[in-house]
Design a protein around this motif. Structure first.
Motif, PDB file in Angstrom:
ATOM      1  N   ASN A  97       3.324  69.571 -29.481  1.00  0.00           N
ATOM      2  CA  ASN A  97       3.203  68.865 -30.760  1.00  0.00           C
ATOM      3  C   ASN A  97       4.556  68.499 -31.380  1.00  0.00           C
ATOM      4  N   ASN A  98       5.653  69.121 -30.948  1.00  0.00           N
ATOM      5  CA  ASN A  98       6.967  68.825 -31.539  1.00  0.00           C
ATOM      6  C   ASN A  98       7.964  68.614 -30.408  1.00  0.00           C
ATOM      7  N   PRO A  99       8.377  67.359 -30.148  1.00  0.00           N
ATOM      8  CA  PRO A  99       9.273  67.076 -29.024  1.00  0.00           C
ATOM      9  C   PRO A  99      10.659  67.697 -29.188  1.00  0.00           C
ATOM     10  N   LEU A 100      11.045  68.097 -30.427  1.00  0.00           N
ATOM     11  CA  LEU A 100      12.358  68.692 -30.636  1.00  0.00           C
ATOM     12  C   LEU A 100      12.419  70.103 -30.076  1.00  0.00           C
ATOM     13  N   ILE A 101      11.285  70.781 -30.042  1.00  0.00           N
ATOM     14  CA  ILE A 101      11.262  72.173 -29.637  1.00  0.00           C
ATOM     15  C   ILE A 101      11.254  72.247 -28.103  1.00  0.00           C
ATOM     16  N   VAL A 102      12.281  72.912 -27.555  1.00  0.00           N
ATOM     17  CA  VAL A 102      12.390  73.051 -26.099  1.00  0.00           C
ATOM     18  C   VAL A 102      11.960  74.442 -25.638  1.00  0.00           C
ATOM     19  N   GLY A 103      11.722  75.299 -26.599  1.00  0.00           N
ATOM     20  CA  GLY A 103      11.275  76.640 -26.237  1.00  0.00           C
ATOM     21  C   GLY A 103      10.685  77.344 -27.436  1.00  0.00           C
ATOM     22  N   SER A 104       9.620  78.112 -27.209  1.00  0.00           N
ATOM     23  CA  SER A 104       8.992  78.832 -28.312  1.00  0.00           C
ATOM     24  C   SER A 104       8.385  80.129 -27.759  1.00  0.00           C
ATOM     25  N   GLY A 105       8.403  81.154 -28.598  1.00  0.00           N
ATOM     26  CA  GLY A 105       7.872  82.410 -28.149  1.00  0.00           C
ATOM     27  C   GLY A 105       7.603  83.348 -29.303  1.00  0.00           C
ATOM     28  N   ILE A 106       6.923  84.482 -28.932  1.00  0.00           N
ATOM     29  CA  ILE A 106       6.622  85.502 -29.937  1.00  0.00           C
ATOM     30  C   ILE A 106       7.179  86.808 -29.386  1.00  0.00           C
ATOM     31  N   ALA A 107       8.231  87.312 -30.099  1.00  0.00           N
ATOM     32  CA  ALA A 107       8.874  88.553 -29.649  1.00  0.00           C
ATOM     33  C   ALA A 107       8.299  89.708 -30.452  1.00  0.00           C
ATOM     34  N   PHE A 108       7.401  90.504 -29.808  1.00  0.00           N
ATOM     35  CA  PHE A 108       6.773  91.613 -30.497  1.00  0.00           C
ATOM     36  C   PHE A 108       7.719  92.803 -30.523  1.00  0.00           C
ATOM     37  N   VAL A 109       7.513  93.633 -31.534  1.00  0.00           N
ATOM     38  CA  VAL A 109       8.326  94.831 -31.638  1.00  0.00           C
ATOM     39  C   VAL A 109       8.028  95.707 -30.428  1.00  0.00           C
ATOM     40  N   PRO A 110       8.960  96.507 -29.968  1.00  0.00           N
ATOM     41  CA  PRO A 110       8.737  97.338 -28.786  1.00  0.00           C
ATOM     42  C   PRO A 110       7.475  98.208 -28.930  1.00  0.00           C
ATOM     43  N   ASP A 111       6.709  98.278 -27.805  1.00  0.00           N
ATOM     44  CA  ASP A 111       5.505  99.106 -27.717  1.00  0.00           C
ATOM     45  C   ASP A 111       4.389  98.645 -28.640  1.00  0.00           C
ATOM     46  N   TYR A 112       4.417  97.364 -29.033  1.00  0.00           N
ATOM     47  CA  TYR A 112       3.334  96.867 -29.900  1.00  0.00           C
ATOM     48  C   TYR A 112       2.020  96.850 -29.119  1.00  0.00           C
ATOM     49  N   TYR A 113       2.082  96.372 -27.868  1.00  0.00           N
ATOM     50  CA  TYR A 113       0.934  96.428 -26.988  1.00  0.00           C
ATOM     51  C   TYR A 113       1.230  97.502 -25.924  1.00  0.00           C
ATOM     52  N   LYS A 114       0.542  98.639 -26.017  1.00  0.00           N
ATOM     53  CA  LYS A 114       0.819  99.740 -25.101  1.00  0.00           C
ATOM     54  C   LYS A 114       0.587  99.330 -23.648  1.00  0.00           C
ATOM     55  N   GLU A 115      -0.450  98.497 -23.511  1.00  0.00           N
ATOM     56  CA  GLU A 115      -0.804  98.131 -22.153  1.00  0.00           C
ATOM     57  C   GLU A 115       0.176  97.143 -21.532  1.00  0.00           C
ATOM     58  N   LYS A 116       0.993  96.468 -22.396  1.00  0.00           N
ATOM     59  CA  LYS A 116       1.947  95.478 -21.894  1.00  0.00           C
ATOM     60  C   LYS A 116       3.324  96.088 -21.648  1.00  0.00           C
ATOM     61  N   GLY A 117       3.471  97.318 -21.961  1.00  0.00           N
ATOM     62  CA  GLY A 117       4.782  97.936 -21.781  1.00  0.00           C
ATOM     63  C   GLY A 117       5.624  97.868 -23.066  1.00  0.00           C
ATOM     64  N   LYS A 118       6.873  98.320 -22.918  1.00  0.00           N
ATOM     65  CA  LYS A 118       7.755  98.377 -24.096  1.00  0.00           C
ATOM     66  C   LYS A 118       8.055  96.985 -24.641  1.00  0.00           C
ATOM     67  N   TYR A 119       8.424  96.045 -23.757  1.00  0.00           N
ATOM     68  CA  TYR A 119       8.788  94.709 -24.201  1.00  0.00           C
ATOM     69  C   TYR A 119       7.649  93.747 -23.886  1.00  0.00           C
ATOM     70  N   PHE A 120       7.364  92.913 -24.860  1.00  0.00           N
ATOM     71  CA  PHE A 120       6.358  91.877 -24.616  1.00  0.00           C
ATOM     72  C   PHE A 120       6.726  90.658 -25.460  1.00  0.00           C
ATOM     73  N   MET A 121       7.118  89.576 -24.766  1.00  0.00           N
ATOM     74  CA  MET A 121       7.482  88.330 -25.450  1.00  0.00           C
ATOM     75  C   MET A 121       6.988  87.146 -24.635  1.00  0.00           C
ATOM     76  N   PRO A 122       5.791  86.668 -24.941  1.00  0.00           N
ATOM     77  CA  PRO A 122       5.316  85.453 -24.275  1.00  0.00           C
ATOM     78  C   PRO A 122       6.228  84.269 -24.698  1.00  0.00           C
ATOM     79  N   TYR A 123       6.636  83.470 -23.737  1.00  0.00           N
ATOM     80  CA  TYR A 123       7.631  82.410 -24.024  1.00  0.00           C
ATOM     81  C   TYR A 123       7.291  81.183 -23.187  1.00  0.00           C
ATOM     82  N   VAL A 124       7.339  80.021 -23.845  1.00  0.00           N
ATOM     83  CA  VAL A 124       7.068  78.748 -23.173  1.00  0.00           C
ATOM     84  C   VAL A 124       8.292  77.858 -23.350  1.00  0.00           C
ATOM     85  N   SER A 125       8.747  77.261 -22.260  1.00  0.00           N
ATOM     86  CA  SER A 125       9.913  76.359 -22.325  1.00  0.00           C
ATOM     87  C   SER A 125       9.556  75.016 -21.739  1.00  0.00           C
ATOM     88  N   PHE A 126      10.274  73.980 -22.184  1.00  0.00           N
ATOM     89  CA  PHE A 126      10.037  72.626 -21.703  1.00  0.00           C
ATOM     90  C   PHE A 126      11.336  72.123 -21.096  1.00  0.00           C
TER      91      PHE A 126
END
Length: 643
Positions: A97-126
């Motif tokens: 939706n925004n051609p200016l954005i070349v990358g976007s993600g959500i950086a969760f605090v460590p251990d927010y999702y126990k099942e995902k491990g300590k670090y979890f940051m889904p990230y999409v780049s163009f």
């Protein structure tokens, strides 16, 4: 010679006119250039700042669109927060939706999702027209320690990060917008980010060239170059690196103003080139944008126009010089003929024919003036010849009169070389060819008769009166032993026939050389000075008596004194004490008395010479104002100088 003179006059007059024209033009051109310089510079400042403002607004709008996109996506994220595997769809839609954005993600605090491990940051780049999804977070990519995560967490507010190279995420130079997310308890659970590529701004800003050879750069909030025409400086140098290396204080001040978020214009030395820096701030990010332009480029059109005006004027002034010179040359041509006629008149040819003039201007006035001068010179020369001849006759007669006058007084000194009881010396210097001073003396047995006088007035009348007075003295003094009787008879004789009302001051004296007794009569004359044998000098005092030739039947009295052996009697006229220098200062009695005292032991001739020399030193170049006469008598001198 005549042709050269007139041409020189025409040339000088032409040069004067053109010089004045050049001065006026230079003054006007200088004022024009100064006024235009200010106008062009102000226009450049307004134009460039307008472009910078547009760029700043465009960047602000672009950054604002990124912020809006993130803010509007927060509610969708919160709706799907319990489905972590579906979050990449939300992030992907943001990229699309925004051609200016070349990358976007959500950086969760460590251990927010126990099942995902300590670090979890889904990230999409163009990149390369492809969308790539990945999960970030590891020991090599410890995002909780990164600025875009840590700073907004600490500030608890949205934040645009300083540009950085994202190794592992976008793998490009980017700047990241970070938005901290909080749960209902106000606890941070994630940082929502969107990154933009600086290459987008680089291309847009590099295209901004208000003038040829100008360039624009973008500066981060810490002074690093985000964009620059020299790409090697991007993120590798700060704005202060070059100013510190060259000690360029103006360039350093520009950097400080930009970091302070100021908008302004400054003239500075940019690597040896006089330049202008135009800068403004982008408040949302703390960035600043600056355009640098050489001053000669800004003034290039003005300088080109000014040169064209000057060249055109110089061509015009050359044409004007030819025209003005031709006109003046034609106007002054008649002066050549008048010049030749004037030179012939100067040689005495007063009948030379003047050139004809038919105009009614200053040349006609010059013709009439030369004609009048011819007549006046002819008449003047005739009168001058007569006057010169008359003057020569008068000068000849005055010369003869002077010889006659000087022949009437004794001039041989010492006058009595065979006598040891008296010595005397005298001088008479008329102020003009002939004068009215007189002195006389003669011996009758052991008695010395002497006289000194000063006739009122100067010139021929005074000299004639002096001759009469001297003749009367010689006639009336024989066998008379009273100076008062001599003066009385002289007064009666002169007063009876004195229609000119002239008078004479006199001192008549009779010195008996056998006894030293002296009878003396002063008829209004300067008191004589007595130099005693002990070298003491004093003025002789007399009862006041009127001068000779004014009142008939006036009675005069004698004063009798006895002279000591070696004493001297100094008689003089007022031409001695009243001699003036150029400053109108008188010689004076005191100076005379001191000089006589200093030379009291000298012989009579030496004393008289010293006095005359002293008066000459006092008067110097000033014109003599009166006749100068001195008579000095010494009774029984110890020695005499015999010529």
């Amino acid at each position: 010679m005549t042709h050269t003179y007139s041409r020189s006059f025409a040339t000088r007059l032409s040069i004067y006119i053109l010089s004045f024209t050049l001065i006026v033009f230079a003054t006007i051109m200088g004022l024009f250039y100064k006024y235009s310089h200010e106008k062009v510079t102000n226009y450049a400042i307004e134009r460039t700042h307008g472009l910078l403002s547009n760029i700043a607004t465009e960047i602000t709008n672009q950054l604002g669109s990124v912020e809006t996109t993130i803010n509007q996506s927060v509610w969708i994220l919160e709706e799907n927060i319990h489905q972590p595997d579906s979050l990449h769809y939300i992030i992907t839609s943001i990229i699309k939706n925004n051609p200016l954005i070349v990358g976007s993600g959500i950086a969760f605090v460590p251990d927010y999702y126990k099942e995902k491990g300590k670090y979890f940051m889904p990230y999409v780049s163009f990149s390369s027209n492809k969308i790539a999804y990945q999960i970030l977070g590891s020991q090599n990519y410890d995002y909780p320690c990164m600025d875009w995560y840590l700073i907004p967490k600490m500030l608890k507010q949205d934040y645009w990060s300083e540009p950085y190279y994202d190794d592992g995420g976008g793998n490009i130079i980017m700047s990241t917008y970070s938005k901290p997310l909080y749960n209902n308890q106000g606890e941070l659970y994630a940082i929502f980010i969107a990154s933009i590529s600086l290459s987008q701004f680089t291309d847009n800003i590099s295209l901004m060239k208000p003038y040829p050879t100008s360039y624009t750069y973008l500066l981060s909030r810490n002074g690093s170059f985000l964009t620059h025409e020299d790409r090697s400086k991007i993120l590798n140098e700060t704005v202060f690196a070059e100013s510190f290396a060259t000690d360029n204080q103006a360039q350093e001040q520009i950097g400080r103003d930009m970091l302070a978020g100021k908008t302004g214009t400054m003239r500075f030395n940019n690597l040896g080139t006089d330049s202008y820096a135009f800068y403004t701030a982008i408040p949302e990010t703390g960035w600043s944008v600056c355009t640098v332009c050489p001053s000669r480029i800004i003034l290039q059109e003005l300088d080109s126009t000014s040169r064209k005006i000057i060249y055109t004027f110089l061509i015009g002034i050359l044409i004007l010089l030819i025209i003005v010179y031709s006109i003046i040359r034609r106007l002054v041509r008649p002066l050549e003929q008048f010049s030749q006629s004037a030179r012939e008149i100067a040689t005495g040819r007063f009948d030379v024919t003047l050139p004809q003039v038919h105009s009614k201007d200053e040349i006609k006035d010059l013709h009439d003036s030369l004609a009048y001068m011819q007549k006046s010179l002819s008449a003047y020369v005739s009168e001058l010849k007569e006057t010169t001849a008359h003057k020569e006759r008068i000068e000849s007669e005055l010369s003869i009169a002077r010889e006659i006058q000087m022949g009437m007084i004794p001039k041989i000194f010492p006058p009595y070389p065979d006598r040891n009881d008296v010595d005397l010396h005298a001088i008479l210097h008329p102020a003009k060819e002939v004068g009215g001073d007189l002195y006389d003396f003669y011996m009758d047995g052991n008695r010395l008769y002497f006289l000194i006088g000063d006739v009122s007035g100067k010139g021929v009348p005074a000299s004639l009166f002096m001759a009469i007075t001297r003749s009367l003295f010689r006639t009336l003094s024989h066998q008379v032993d009273s100076p008062a009787k001599i003066v009385t008879e002289m007064n009666n004789s002169i007063s009876n026939s004195n229609e000119s009302n002239m008078f004479v001051t006199l001192i008549v004296g009779i010195l008996d050389l056998s006894t030293g007794k002296m009878k003396i009569c002063n008829a209004g004359h300067n008191p004589p000075i007595l130099i005693h044998s002990d070298k003491h000098v004093s003025f002789l005092e007399f009862p006041t008596q009127i001068f000779v030739g004014v009142i008939d039947s006036s009675t005069y009295t004698d004063t009798e004194i006895t002279l000591e052996k070696g004493s001297k009697l100094f008689l003089y006229t007022d031409g001695v004490t009243e001699a003036e220098n150029a400053e109108k200062e008188l010689y004076g009695d005191e100076k005379l008395q001191k000089l006589l005292s200093d030379n009291a032991s000298s012989d009579v001739r030496t004393i008289v010479d010293v006095i005359v020399t002293s008066i000459a030193d006092h008067v110097q170049e000033a014109e003599a104002s009166d006749d100068l006469t001195i008579l000095l008598i010494q009774y029984e001198p110890e020695y005499k100088i015999i010529n």
